[in-house]
Design a protein around this motif. Sequence first.
Motif, PDB file in Angstrom:
ATOM      1  N   SER A  55     -21.177  39.944 -37.606  1.00 43.60           N
ATOM      2  CA  SER A  55     -21.533  41.359 -37.444  1.00 43.60           C
ATOM      3  C   SER A  55     -22.741  41.689 -38.302  1.00 43.60           C
ATOM      4  O   SER A  55     -23.669  42.385 -37.867  1.00 43.60           O
ATOM      5  N   ASP A  56     -22.765  41.173 -39.519  1.00 44.02           N
ATOM      6  CA  ASP A  56     -23.880  41.399 -40.429  1.00 44.02           C
ATOM      7  C   ASP A  56     -25.165  40.770 -39.888  1.00 44.02           C
ATOM      8  O   ASP A  56     -26.228  41.398 -39.892  1.00 44.02           O
ATOM      9  N   ALA A  59     -26.431  42.762 -36.900  1.00 43.24           N
ATOM     10  CA  ALA A  59     -27.064  44.009 -37.346  1.00 43.24           C
ATOM     11  C   ALA A  59     -28.482  43.734 -37.816  1.00 43.24           C
ATOM     12  O   ALA A  59     -29.422  44.461 -37.476  1.00 43.24           O
ATOM     13  N   THR A  75     -28.101  43.640 -46.918  1.00 45.20           N
ATOM     14  CA  THR A  75     -26.912  44.442 -46.645  1.00 45.20           C
ATOM     15  C   THR A  75     -26.572  45.307 -47.845  1.00 45.20           C
ATOM     16  O   THR A  75     -26.470  44.825 -48.968  1.00 45.20           O
ATOM     17  N   LEU A  78     -20.954  47.336 -45.534  1.00 48.77           N
ATOM     18  CA  LEU A  78     -20.483  46.859 -44.233  1.00 48.77           C
ATOM     19  C   LEU A  78     -18.988  47.121 -44.114  1.00 48.77           C
ATOM     20  O   LEU A  78     -18.229  46.777 -45.023  1.00 48.77           O
ATOM     21  N   SER A  96     -25.609  44.782 -31.537  1.00 51.75           N
ATOM     22  CA  SER A  96     -25.880  45.801 -32.551  1.00 51.75           C
ATOM     23  C   SER A  96     -26.872  46.813 -32.007  1.00 51.75           C
ATOM     24  O   SER A  96     -27.665  46.519 -31.113  1.00 51.75           O
ATOM     25  N   LEU A 108     -26.487  51.007 -38.737  1.00 50.42           N
ATOM     26  CA  LEU A 108     -26.325  50.292 -37.471  1.00 50.42           C
ATOM     27  C   LEU A 108     -24.853  50.231 -37.075  1.00 50.42           C
ATOM     28  O   LEU A 108     -23.967  50.238 -37.945  1.00 50.42           O
ATOM     29  N   ASN A 109     -24.608  50.156 -35.784  1.00 50.89           N
ATOM     30  CA  ASN A 109     -23.277  49.910 -35.243  1.00 50.89           C
ATOM     31  C   ASN A 109     -23.282  48.548 -34.565  1.00 50.89           C
ATOM     32  O   ASN A 109     -24.263  48.179 -33.913  1.00 50.89           O
ATOM     33  N   VAL A 110     -22.184  47.825 -34.708  1.00 53.07           N
ATOM     34  CA  VAL A 110     -22.025  46.530 -34.065  1.00 53.07           C
ATOM     35  C   VAL A 110     -20.701  46.538 -33.308  1.00 53.07           C
ATOM     36  O   VAL A 110     -19.701  47.048 -33.806  1.00 53.07           O
ATOM     37  N   ARG A 123     -19.693  49.001 -38.933  1.00 54.72           N
ATOM     38  CA  ARG A 123     -20.734  49.954 -39.356  1.00 54.72           C
ATOM     39  C   ARG A 123     -21.467  49.275 -40.494  1.00 54.72           C
ATOM     40  O   ARG A 123     -20.856  48.891 -41.485  1.00 54.72           O
ATOM     41  N   VAL A 124     -22.751  49.125 -40.341  1.00 58.50           N
ATOM     42  CA  VAL A 124     -23.545  48.370 -41.311  1.00 58.50           C
ATOM     43  C   VAL A 124     -24.664  49.251 -41.842  1.00 58.50           C
ATOM     44  O   VAL A 124     -25.334  49.934 -41.069  1.00 58.50           O
ATOM     45  N   LYS A 126     -28.110  48.801 -44.077  1.00 61.23           N
ATOM     46  CA  LYS A 126     -29.060  47.847 -44.640  1.00 61.23           C
ATOM     47  C   LYS A 126     -30.041  48.588 -45.527  1.00 61.23           C
ATOM     48  O   LYS A 126     -30.506  49.679 -45.185  1.00 61.23           O
TER      49      LYS A 126
END
Length: 141
Positions: A55-56, A59, A75, A78, A96, A108-110, A123-124, A126
Amino acid sequence: MNPRLQTVLSHPLHQFLGVVDIHSNDRQGEICVTVTDQLINPAGLFHGGVVYVLSDVCAYAGLLSLLSDNEEAVTHDLHVSVLRPAMLGDEVVFRSEVVKRGRQLCFLNVTATVDDKIIATARVTKSIISQPNEAPEPLPE
């Protein structure tokens, strides 16, 4: 392929996790992996830590489409929610999307899916950092 995206694809951890293709275009990223023996937990299901890592990475791929040559991202935060398991042999697609990009932070959303069914969301956040345009000084030997 963008050289920065190729660097992500070539990373040894990402190779071990089975990332064979990665896309970054217009505020969106995508990664596909197949759940193998190396990616399952003791219960025989897709490992939650792998969901977190991919996921990271996904994103970052989405954000990469917006970064200038002298910007990088790390990051900041997260949160992952696993909604249902993925099984051995399943193809998992991570997608993402940039929600908002500011000067110093990007949100960002993944979504991770198997057969178009959502298995996890993330939900990330950065942090965007500026890189100097010149090459760094070599370290002393």
